[in-house]
Scaffold this active site. Structure first.
Site, PDB file in Angstrom:
ATOM      1  N   GLU A 122       1.084  -1.240  -0.097  1.00  0.00           N
ATOM      2  CA  GLU A 122       0.268  -0.246   0.160  1.00  0.00           C
ATOM      3  C   GLU A 122       1.036   1.302   0.068  1.00  0.00           C
ATOM      4  O   GLU A 122       2.147   1.605   0.973  1.00  0.00           O
ATOM      5  CB  GLU A 122      -0.802   0.086   1.509  1.00  0.00           C
ATOM      6  CG  GLU A 122      -1.438  -1.220   1.444  1.00  0.00           C
ATOM      7  CD  GLU A 122      -1.868  -0.948   3.067  1.00  0.00           C
ATOM      8  OE1 GLU A 122      -2.584  -2.711   3.207  1.00  0.00           O
ATOM      9  OE2 GLU A 122      -2.646  -0.318   3.203  1.00  0.00           O
ATOM     10  N   CYS A 141       3.211   7.868   2.137  1.00  0.00           N
ATOM     11  CA  CYS A 141       3.554   7.330   2.630  1.00  0.00           C
ATOM     12  C   CYS A 141       4.100   5.920   1.622  1.00  0.00           C
ATOM     13  O   CYS A 141       2.240   5.500   1.056  1.00  0.00           O
ATOM     14  CB  CYS A 141       2.635   6.924   3.581  1.00  0.00           C
ATOM     15  SG  CYS A 141       2.896   6.042   5.306  1.00  0.00           S
ATOM     16  N   CYS A 148       5.583  -7.815   6.902  1.00  0.00           N
ATOM     17  CA  CYS A 148       6.022  -7.341   8.352  1.00  0.00           C
ATOM     18  C   CYS A 148       6.877  -8.715   9.130  1.00  0.00           C
ATOM     19  O   CYS A 148       5.480  -8.675   9.670  1.00  0.00           O
ATOM     20  CB  CYS A 148       6.440  -6.149   8.897  1.00  0.00           C
ATOM     21  SG  CYS A 148       7.550  -5.583   9.774  1.00  0.00           S
ATOM     22  N   CYS A 152       3.862  -5.993  15.585  1.00  0.00           N
ATOM     23  CA  CYS A 152       4.271  -5.230  16.495  1.00  0.00           C
ATOM     24  C   CYS A 152       2.683  -5.458  16.097  1.00  0.00           C
ATOM     25  O   CYS A 152       1.401  -5.266  15.706  1.00  0.00           O
ATOM     26  CB  CYS A 152       4.086  -3.737  16.072  1.00  0.00           C
ATOM     27  SG  CYS A 152       5.618  -3.106  16.385  1.00  0.00           S
ATOM     28  N   CYS A 155      -0.323  -3.785  15.347  1.00  0.00           N
ATOM     29  CA  CYS A 155       0.181  -2.883  13.394  1.00  0.00           C
ATOM     30  C   CYS A 155      -0.526  -4.130  12.658  1.00  0.00           C
ATOM     31  O   CYS A 155      -0.830  -5.231  13.198  1.00  0.00           O
ATOM     32  CB  CYS A 155       1.171  -2.086  13.267  1.00  0.00           C
ATOM     33  SG  CYS A 155       1.926  -2.479  11.894  1.00  0.00           S
ATOM     34  N   CYS A 372      -1.431   1.900   9.112  1.00  0.00           N
ATOM     35  CA  CYS A 372      -0.239   0.188   7.859  1.00  0.00           C
ATOM     36  C   CYS A 372      -1.184  -1.114   7.735  1.00  0.00           C
ATOM     37  O   CYS A 372      -0.948  -1.326   9.090  1.00  0.00           O
ATOM     38  CB  CYS A 372       1.137   0.213   9.301  1.00  0.00           C
ATOM     39  SG  CYS A 372       2.212  -0.345   8.648  1.00  0.00           S
TER      40      CYS A 372
HETATM   41  N1  SAH Z   1       8.025  -0.232  10.232  1.00  0.00           N
HETATM   42  C1  SAH Z   1       8.391   0.941  10.414  1.00  0.00           C
HETATM   43  C2  SAH Z   1       7.127   1.112   9.514  1.00  0.00           C
HETATM   44  C3  SAH Z   1       6.453   1.275   8.844  1.00  0.00           C
HETATM   45  S1  SAH Z   1       5.128   1.531  10.263  1.00  0.00           S
HETATM   46  C4  SAH Z   1       8.075   0.870  12.599  1.00  0.00           C
HETATM   47  O1  SAH Z   1       7.297   0.648  12.556  1.00  0.00           O
HETATM   48  O2  SAH Z   1       8.814   2.127  11.967  1.00  0.00           O
HETATM   49  C5  SAH Z   1       4.978   3.830  10.131  1.00  0.00           C
HETATM   50  C6  SAH Z   1       4.156   3.975  11.545  1.00  0.00           C
HETATM   51  O3  SAH Z   1       2.837   3.509  11.297  1.00  0.00           O
HETATM   52  C7  SAH Z   1       4.604   2.787  13.000  1.00  0.00           C
HETATM   53  O4  SAH Z   1       5.334   4.478  14.102  1.00  0.00           O
HETATM   54  C8  SAH Z   1       3.942   2.140  13.363  1.00  0.00           C
HETATM   55  O5  SAH Z   1       3.670   2.247  14.756  1.00  0.00           O
HETATM   56  C9  SAH Z   1       2.070   2.966  13.200  1.00  0.00           C
HETATM   57  N2  SAH Z   1       1.223   2.534  13.027  1.00  0.00           N
HETATM   58  C10 SAH Z   1       0.943   0.808  12.974  1.00  0.00           C
HETATM   59  N3  SAH Z   1       0.066   0.786  13.304  1.00  0.00           N
HETATM   60  C11 SAH Z   1      -0.660   1.711  13.378  1.00  0.00           C
HETATM   61  C12 SAH Z   1      -1.964   1.674  14.638  1.00  0.00           C
HETATM   62  N4  SAH Z   1      -2.682   0.846  13.966  1.00  0.00           N
HETATM   63  N5  SAH Z   1      -2.286   3.232  14.238  1.00  0.00           N
HETATM   64  C13 SAH Z   1      -1.128   4.009  14.643  1.00  0.00           C
HETATM   65  N6  SAH Z   1      -0.276   3.967  14.300  1.00  0.00           N
HETATM   66  C14 SAH Z   1       0.019   2.838  14.272  1.00  0.00           C
HETATM   67 FE1  SF4 Z   2       6.355  -4.159  10.866  1.00  0.00          FE
HETATM   68 FE2  SF4 Z   2       3.950  -2.817  11.989  1.00  0.00          FE
HETATM   69 FE3  SF4 Z   2       6.207  -2.963  13.853  1.00  0.00          FE
HETATM   70 FE4  SF4 Z   2       6.717  -1.122  11.328  1.00  0.00          FE
HETATM   71  S1  SF4 Z   2       4.315  -0.772  13.351  1.00  0.00           S
HETATM   72  S2  SF4 Z   2       7.741  -2.436  12.304  1.00  0.00           S
HETATM   73  S3  SF4 Z   2       5.668  -1.866   9.863  1.00  0.00           S
HETATM   74  S4  SF4 Z   2       4.722  -3.947  12.539  1.00  0.00           S
END
Ligand code: SAH
Ligand code: SF4
Length: 418
Positions: A122, A141, A148, A152, A155, A372
């Site tokens: 995306e 973005c 990934c 997390c 996410c 994300c």
């Molecule tokens: N993997 C990298 C970059 C992609 S994620 C990272 O984690 O930094 C980009 C951002 O989106 C990160 O700060 C992540 O924590 C945030 N993100 C992911 N899921 C989210 C959610 N459900 N609500 C808000 N931010 C989210």
């Molecule tokens: Fe991976 Fe999502 Fe964690 Fe970023 S926030 S490192 S994309 S699992």
């Protein structure tokens, strides 16, 4: 209104008729390099090696980096036979098709891109109107991996798991897609952030190649300070980038300042604990002179307490940094929700008292699943109810343990140790 000279839109492809697991169909990956992953020298060498004059490379390069040509057939400066030979060796675009969804009355536009092997990634294009103190901006973005491995729990991409690294051209072509869309409206891309699917620092070589193409004056030509690389804390990757001393903005996804909780929210923390991450980021700031951004997703009752705010203030005190507080976007399979405005304001006030700047960043485009990886997760199909319930229970148990101050014993997730 469509003007006759608008580039034809490849974006308006039909929405796949049967969304679900079949969308991740296993097609064979196209092995032809994408043209946007090649630098001007490599392109020139190919032309010379095939007996063509070098100026043809420049003509092709102009078409790749201009916003008008959508396919090789649109490059009318090159003879048809030459286009055929180029097409046999390279891909003009590595994004096979793109489904677009709009939100915020068209100010947020999300592209779900299908790649040659059927993987989907995306990108999200956000328009920010001019304000008294700022010109209007269009920020894109982009994704660096399909899925990934970091996992997390808040996410949607993390839940999908890791599929593969993107090639440099697959990353850059998301930028070209957005630039074409904007050009049709007489606008230009102002910023690119690597905050879509994937962990850029676990695909660092390709990400650096892509960022170089995006900022090379002979190619896409965006200013390096308009590119942000975001990481969940891959310390060796941050150190490698520091050695290159670029002018990109580094964003670090913190989400917790104390190890037990961060072990759960960002499982990479079990390999590279938070103090090491912040030290590596500070080194980047010292070497490049660029202020580091820290991202902090606000999760109600989990990481938004007075204790969390105090721990974050202690961790960042005296470092040149800025914190973005992001109310958690609802994702389908977590037991959590966003912190209230009141809790976010209190958290922000604690940081301000410690002299740390913080901004609350309301996420855009929630109604098109702009968090994300959400749209790709939707396309991947709904997991069985018992798996969802097991996941929720595991997240609750892990975070309860973390909130008691116990560190997670498990190793960092597979695929993250490169
Ligand atoms: N993997 C990298 C970059 C992609 S994620 C990272 O984690 O930094 C980009 C951002 O989106 C990160 O700060 C992540 O924590 C945030 N993100 C992911 N899921 C989210 C959610 N459900 N609500 C808000 N931010 C989210
Ligand atoms: Fe991976 Fe999502 Fe964690 Fe970023 S926030 S490192 S994309 S699992």
């Amino acid at each position: 209104m469509t003007r006759p000279d608008d580039p034809p839109s490849t974006d308006l492809v039909p929405v796949p008729s049967a969304p679900g697991a079949s969308d991740r169909r296993a097609a064979t990956r196209d092995s032809r390099p994408g043209l946007s992953g090649m630098d001007s020298d490599a392109l020139r060498e190919w032309f010379v090696a095939t007996g063509e004059p070098a100026y043809r490379a420049r003509q092709l390069g102009d078409a790749v980096w201009g916003a008008r040509a959508v396919t090789l057939d649109d490059v009318r400066t090159l003879p048809a036979a030459m286009r055929d030979r180029i097409g046999a060796a390279f891909r003009f675009d590595t994004l096979v098709e793109t489904e677009v969804r709009d939100a915020d009355g068209g100010r947020t536009r999300k592209g779900l891109h299908r790649l040659s092997d059927g993987q989907t990634v995306e990108s999200v294009l956000m328009h920010y109107p001019a304000r008294a103190d700022r010109r209007e901006r269009d920020t894109l973005c982009i994704s660096s991996q399909a899925g990934c491995a970091v996992g997390c729990p808040f996410c949607a991409t993390g839940e999908l798991g890791f599929a593969r690294d993107l090639e440099a051209a697959e990353i850059v072509d998301q930028v070209r897609w957005a630039a074409r869309r904007l050009a049709a409206q007489g606008r230009r891309l102002s910023n690119v952030v690597f905050m879509g699917m994937g962990e850029p620092f676990l695909n660092l070589d390709r990400v650096v190649d892509a960022a170089t193409a995006i900022t090379d004056p002979l190619r896409f030509g965006l200013g390096a300070r308009h590119v942000t690389l975001s990481t969940s804390g891959v310390v060796p990757g941050i150190r490698r980038l520091t050695k290159l001393a670029p002018q990109y903005t580094l964003a670090v996804s913190l989400h917790a300042a104390r190890d037990p909780l961060r072990d759960v929210l960002v499982p990479l923390n079990r390999r590279w604990p938070v103090a090491e991450v912040v030290d590596a980021a500070t080194e980047y700031q010292v070497v490049t002179g660029r202020r580091v951004s820290y991202e902090y997703v606000m999760i109600d009752g989990v990481n938004d307490t007075a204790g969390d705010a105090a721990a974050l203030a202690t961790l960042l005190r005296g470092r040149r940094s800025h914190v973005n507080l992001i109310p958690m976007n609802d994702v389908a399979h977590t037991p959590w929700r966003a912190s209230s405005d009141e809790r976010i304001d209190r958290f922000s006030a604690t940081l301000a008292e410690a002299g740390i700047g913080a901004t609350v960043r309301r996420n855009r485009g929630q109604e098109v699943g702009a968090a994300c990886g959400q749209l790709a997760a939707e396309r991947a199909g709904e997991p069985p109810a018992h798996a969802v319930e097991r996941r929720r229970q595991r997240i609750l148990a892990d975070s309860a343990r973390a909130l008691r101050g116990v560190r997670s014993p498990d190793p960092a997730p597979e695929g993250t140790g490169r």
